[in-house]
Design a protein around this motif. Structure first.
Motif, PDB file in Angstrom:
ATOM      1  N   ALA A 282      35.534  34.836  38.825  1.00 36.87           N
ATOM      2  CA  ALA A 282      35.099  34.078  37.637  1.00 36.87           C
ATOM      3  C   ALA A 282      35.709  32.677  37.670  1.00 36.87           C
ATOM      4  O   ALA A 282      35.049  31.676  37.345  1.00 36.87           O
ATOM      5  N   LYS A 283      36.977  32.591  38.084  1.00 38.22           N
ATOM      6  CA  LYS A 283      37.614  31.268  38.187  1.00 38.22           C
ATOM      7  C   LYS A 283      36.911  30.431  39.249  1.00 38.22           C
ATOM      8  O   LYS A 283      36.676  29.232  39.052  1.00 38.22           O
ATOM      9  N   CYS A 284      36.567  31.065  40.375  1.00 37.58           N
ATOM     10  CA  CYS A 284      35.897  30.321  41.451  1.00 37.58           C
ATOM     11  C   CYS A 284      34.552  29.781  40.952  1.00 37.58           C
ATOM     12  O   CYS A 284      34.206  28.624  41.224  1.00 37.58           O
TER      13      CYS A 284
ATOM     14  N   ASN B 298      38.398  32.859  46.592  1.00 39.02           N
ATOM     15  CA  ASN B 298      39.306  33.778  45.910  1.00 39.02           C
ATOM     16  C   ASN B 298      40.354  34.262  46.917  1.00 39.02           C
ATOM     17  O   ASN B 298      40.020  34.964  47.876  1.00 39.02           O
ATOM     18  N   TYR B 299      41.625  33.905  46.670  1.00 38.59           N
ATOM     19  CA  TYR B 299      42.660  34.260  47.660  1.00 38.59           C
ATOM     20  C   TYR B 299      43.001  35.741  47.649  1.00 38.59           C
ATOM     21  O   TYR B 299      43.719  36.221  48.511  1.00 38.59           O
ATOM     22  N   LYS B 300      42.456  36.479  46.663  1.00 39.10           N
ATOM     23  CA  LYS B 300      42.719  37.924  46.642  1.00 39.10           C
ATOM     24  C   LYS B 300      41.626  38.708  47.383  1.00 39.10           C
ATOM     25  O   LYS B 300      41.721  39.920  47.505  1.00 39.10           O
TER      26      LYS B 300
ATOM     27  N   TYR C  23      56.886  31.288  44.390  1.00 40.46           N
ATOM     28  CA  TYR C  23      58.321  31.472  44.612  1.00 40.46           C
ATOM     29  C   TYR C  23      59.157  31.283  43.347  1.00 40.46           C
ATOM     30  O   TYR C  23      60.380  31.339  43.413  1.00 40.46           O
ATOM     31  N   TYR C  24      58.517  30.997  42.203  1.00 43.73           N
ATOM     32  CA  TYR C  24      59.306  30.817  40.979  1.00 43.73           C
ATOM     33  C   TYR C  24      59.893  32.185  40.610  1.00 43.73           C
ATOM     34  O   TYR C  24      59.173  33.166  40.491  1.00 43.73           O
ATOM     35  N   GLY C  25      61.190  32.218  40.435  1.00 43.00           N
ATOM     36  CA  GLY C  25      61.824  33.474  40.052  1.00 43.00           C
ATOM     37  C   GLY C  25      62.374  34.267  41.214  1.00 43.00           C
ATOM     38  O   GLY C  25      62.895  35.355  41.012  1.00 43.00           O
TER      39      GLY C  25
HETATM   40  N1  LIG Z   1      55.364  18.195  40.382  1.00 39.40           N
HETATM   41  C1  LIG Z   1      55.066  18.080  39.086  1.00 39.40           C
HETATM   42  O1  LIG Z   1      55.372  17.074  38.439  1.00 39.40           O
HETATM   43  C2  LIG Z   1      54.307  19.183  38.414  1.00 39.40           C
HETATM   44  C3  LIG Z   1      53.790  19.020  37.132  1.00 39.40           C
HETATM   45  C4  LIG Z   1      53.016  20.049  36.559  1.00 39.40           C
HETATM   46  C5  LIG Z   1      52.818  21.234  37.269  1.00 39.40           C
HETATM   47  N2  LIG Z   1      53.389  21.360  38.497  1.00 39.40           N
HETATM   48  C6  LIG Z   1      53.166  22.577  39.292  1.00 39.40           C
HETATM   49  O2  LIG Z   1      51.788  22.638  39.614  1.00 39.40           O
HETATM   50  C7  LIG Z   1      51.375  24.007  39.689  1.00 39.40           C
HETATM   51  C8  LIG Z   1      50.221  24.241  38.745  1.00 39.40           C
HETATM   52  O3  LIG Z   1      50.635  23.964  37.407  1.00 39.40           O
HETATM   53  P1  LIG Z   1      49.602  24.133  36.216  1.00 39.40           P
HETATM   54  O4  LIG Z   1      50.198  23.523  35.007  1.00 39.40           O
HETATM   55  O5  LIG Z   1      48.267  23.691  36.679  1.00 39.40           O
HETATM   56  O6  LIG Z   1      49.602  25.728  36.051  1.00 39.40           O
HETATM   57  P2  LIG Z   1      48.707  26.711  35.191  1.00 39.40           P
HETATM   58  O7  LIG Z   1      47.591  25.999  34.542  1.00 39.40           O
HETATM   59  O8  LIG Z   1      49.615  27.518  34.342  1.00 39.40           O
HETATM   60  O9  LIG Z   1      48.097  27.655  36.320  1.00 39.40           O
HETATM   61  C9  LIG Z   1      48.935  28.454  37.097  1.00 39.40           C
HETATM   62  C10 LIG Z   1      48.087  29.409  37.944  1.00 39.40           C
HETATM   63  O10 LIG Z   1      48.755  29.652  39.168  1.00 39.40           O
HETATM   64  C11 LIG Z   1      48.258  30.848  39.729  1.00 39.40           C
HETATM   65  N3  LIG Z   1      49.350  31.670  40.241  1.00 39.40           N
HETATM   66  C12 LIG Z   1      50.364  32.223  39.542  1.00 39.40           C
HETATM   67  N4  LIG Z   1      51.161  32.955  40.357  1.00 39.40           N
HETATM   68  C13 LIG Z   1      50.607  32.862  41.602  1.00 39.40           C
HETATM   69  C14 LIG Z   1      50.967  33.401  42.874  1.00 39.40           C
HETATM   70  N5  LIG Z   1      52.042  34.168  43.032  1.00 39.40           N
HETATM   71  N6  LIG Z   1      50.162  33.116  43.927  1.00 39.40           N
HETATM   72  C15 LIG Z   1      49.072  32.344  43.782  1.00 39.40           C
HETATM   73  N7  LIG Z   1      48.683  31.794  42.604  1.00 39.40           N
HETATM   74  C16 LIG Z   1      49.455  32.058  41.534  1.00 39.40           C
HETATM   75  C17 LIG Z   1      47.532  31.595  38.601  1.00 39.40           C
HETATM   76  O11 LIG Z   1      46.116  31.488  38.816  1.00 39.40           O
HETATM   77  P3  LIG Z   1      45.339  32.437  39.866  1.00 39.40           P
HETATM   78  O12 LIG Z   1      44.449  33.321  39.057  1.00 39.40           O
HETATM   79  O13 LIG Z   1      44.579  31.469  40.707  1.00 39.40           O
HETATM   80  O14 LIG Z   1      46.354  33.233  40.629  1.00 39.40           O
HETATM   81  C18 LIG Z   1      47.933  30.801  37.353  1.00 39.40           C
HETATM   82  O15 LIG Z   1      46.985  30.902  36.327  1.00 39.40           O
HETATM   83  C19 LIG Z   1      52.606  24.830  39.385  1.00 39.40           C
HETATM   84  O16 LIG Z   1      53.227  25.162  40.593  1.00 39.40           O
HETATM   85  C20 LIG Z   1      53.449  23.877  38.582  1.00 39.40           C
HETATM   86  O17 LIG Z   1      54.798  24.228  38.581  1.00 39.40           O
HETATM   87  C21 LIG Z   1      54.110  20.370  39.077  1.00 39.40           C
END
Ligand SMILES: NC(=O)c1ccc[n+]([C@@H]2O[C@H](COP(=O)([O-])OP(=O)(O)OC[C@H]3O[C@@H](n4cnc5c(N)ncnc54)[C@H](OP(=O)(O)O)[C@@H]3O)[C@@H](O)[C@H]2O)c1
Length: 338
Positions: A181-183, A196-198, A247-249
């Protein structure tokens, strides 16, 4: 009034039970402070890094019993500060709470013009995630017309905007997300393809979606999602490292087996240019102007997943790290603007 505090440091993927919603007294602003009513709370994956007992990176630490840290859009309800008036809207990292008394010297506040766009966009497309998407594609990624750019966590706040910016720049844009659905939603937003990576044949599908190889890969994830991109990189491709949510956590050690040797080989043999960055620092205020113009011109669509009320914040935040149906920026509507 309600606030959300940390109950336990999450072990790996956070759970809603790591947080407690508690009642607190209505704060009263001291001299130099403003009283803010939270309207919107932004649920950012980066918050997860602040919740560990040993914080490895990130702007702050949240201790057990502390109000959870996070960006909000709020309305000034009372002001004892000369620069802020009752009725002003501001965004800042004021935390998971219904009301906050804030000293702008300690917690910087940015005034938000409510006439430009819906207030929620101040912590979404027209705020930090928008600036980060801009930095991914322009400041750091330097994506050019005709190139192929791949984006992981593509259905998220940053990814969904980054892909659309890629189309504005004339690139071929391929998204990676966690369900079909996301794709489909990404293709509707203008992505050329989404994988879809899954799915069991993820790597093969990604290869098919990138027939000319990959010029730029926006890294939001890490792990096996990224492994499938490595063989597709063209020589001297760019890899802006925006995030590494897989890798968070897991602390610094991470689960084995260590795939660093293969990664280092790709970095060296393909002359990869890898650069980590903070989105707001790279993109700055100029990017906010671009983003506002693109939204106004209908070139950038704002996609949000909205959950209602502070009570819903812990479960919605935990869902970010598991299977979820979130598309675009995940926001909590803490209060209606009335
Ligand atoms: N450098 C910076 O300044 C900055 C600023 C903002 C955000 N970020 C980073 O950018 C990334 C995206 O942020 P966002 O705000 O767009 O996040 P978001 O809207 O909350 O989306 C995060 C999505 O990541 C996917 N995900 C979660 N765990 C995963 C895993 N183990 N493997 C693969 N996919 C996973 C999930 O979607 P799926 O259904 O696709 O798995 C989740 O819905 C994050 O890493 C965040 O920390 C960095």
């Amino acid at each position: 009034v309600k606030q959300v505090i940390l109950r336990s440091h999450p072990n790996g993927v956070p759970r809603a039970t790591d947080f407690s919603v508690v009642e607190a007294a209505m704060p009263s602003p001291a001299d130099g402070q403003v009283l803010l009513k939270t309207l919107w709370l932004s649920l950012d994956p980066m918050i997860r890094l602040s919740l560990d007992e040993n914080v490895i990176t990130g702007p702050t630490k949240v201790r057990i019993g502390d109000v959870v840290f996070g960006a909000t859009v709020s309305r000034v309800e009372a002001s004892r500060h000369p620069d802020f008036a009752v009725g002003d809207y501001v965004d800042g990292r004021t935390g998971w709470r219904e009301y906050a008394a804030i000293d702008p010297k300690a917690v910087p506040l940015r005034k938000v013009d409510a006439s430009v766009a819906p207030l929620s966009t101040a912590v979404g497309a027209l705020g930090m995630p928008g600036q980060t998407a801009h930095a991914c594609m322009i400041g750091v990624g330097r994506v050019a017309a005709g190139e192929t750019v791949v984006i992981s966590a593509a259905a998220g706040a940053v990814g969904s905007l980054a892909g659309q910016i890629g189309k504005i720049l004339g690139a071929r844009v391929v998204g990676i997300a966690g369900n079909d659905a996301k794709c489909a939603a990404l293709v509707k937003l203008g992505f050329d393809a989404a994988v879809n990576y899954k799915s069991p044949d993820y790597a093969e599908k990604l290869k098919v979606a990138c027939p000319n190889g990959v010029d730029c890969y926006i890294e939001n994830v890490g792990g096996t999602v990224t492994e499938a991109v490595l063989p597709l990189f063209k020589y001297r491709a760019r890899m802006p490292v925006c995030g590494f949510i897989a890798y968070y956590g897991v602390g610094r050690e991470g689960p084995g087996p260590d795939k660093l040797p293969g990664f280092m080989r790709a970095v060296m043999s393909k002359g990869l240019e890898i650069r980590g960055f903070g989105g707001t620092m790279v993109a700055g205020p100029a990017a906010l102007k671009d983003l506002a113009e693109w939204v106004k011109a209908g070139k950038l669509k704002v996609t949000e997943t909205i959950v209602e009320g502070l009570d819903a914040a812990p479960a919605a935040f935990a869902a970010t790290f598991a299977d979820n149906d979130h598309i675009g920026k995940v926001m909590v509507r803490v209060a209606k603007d009335a």
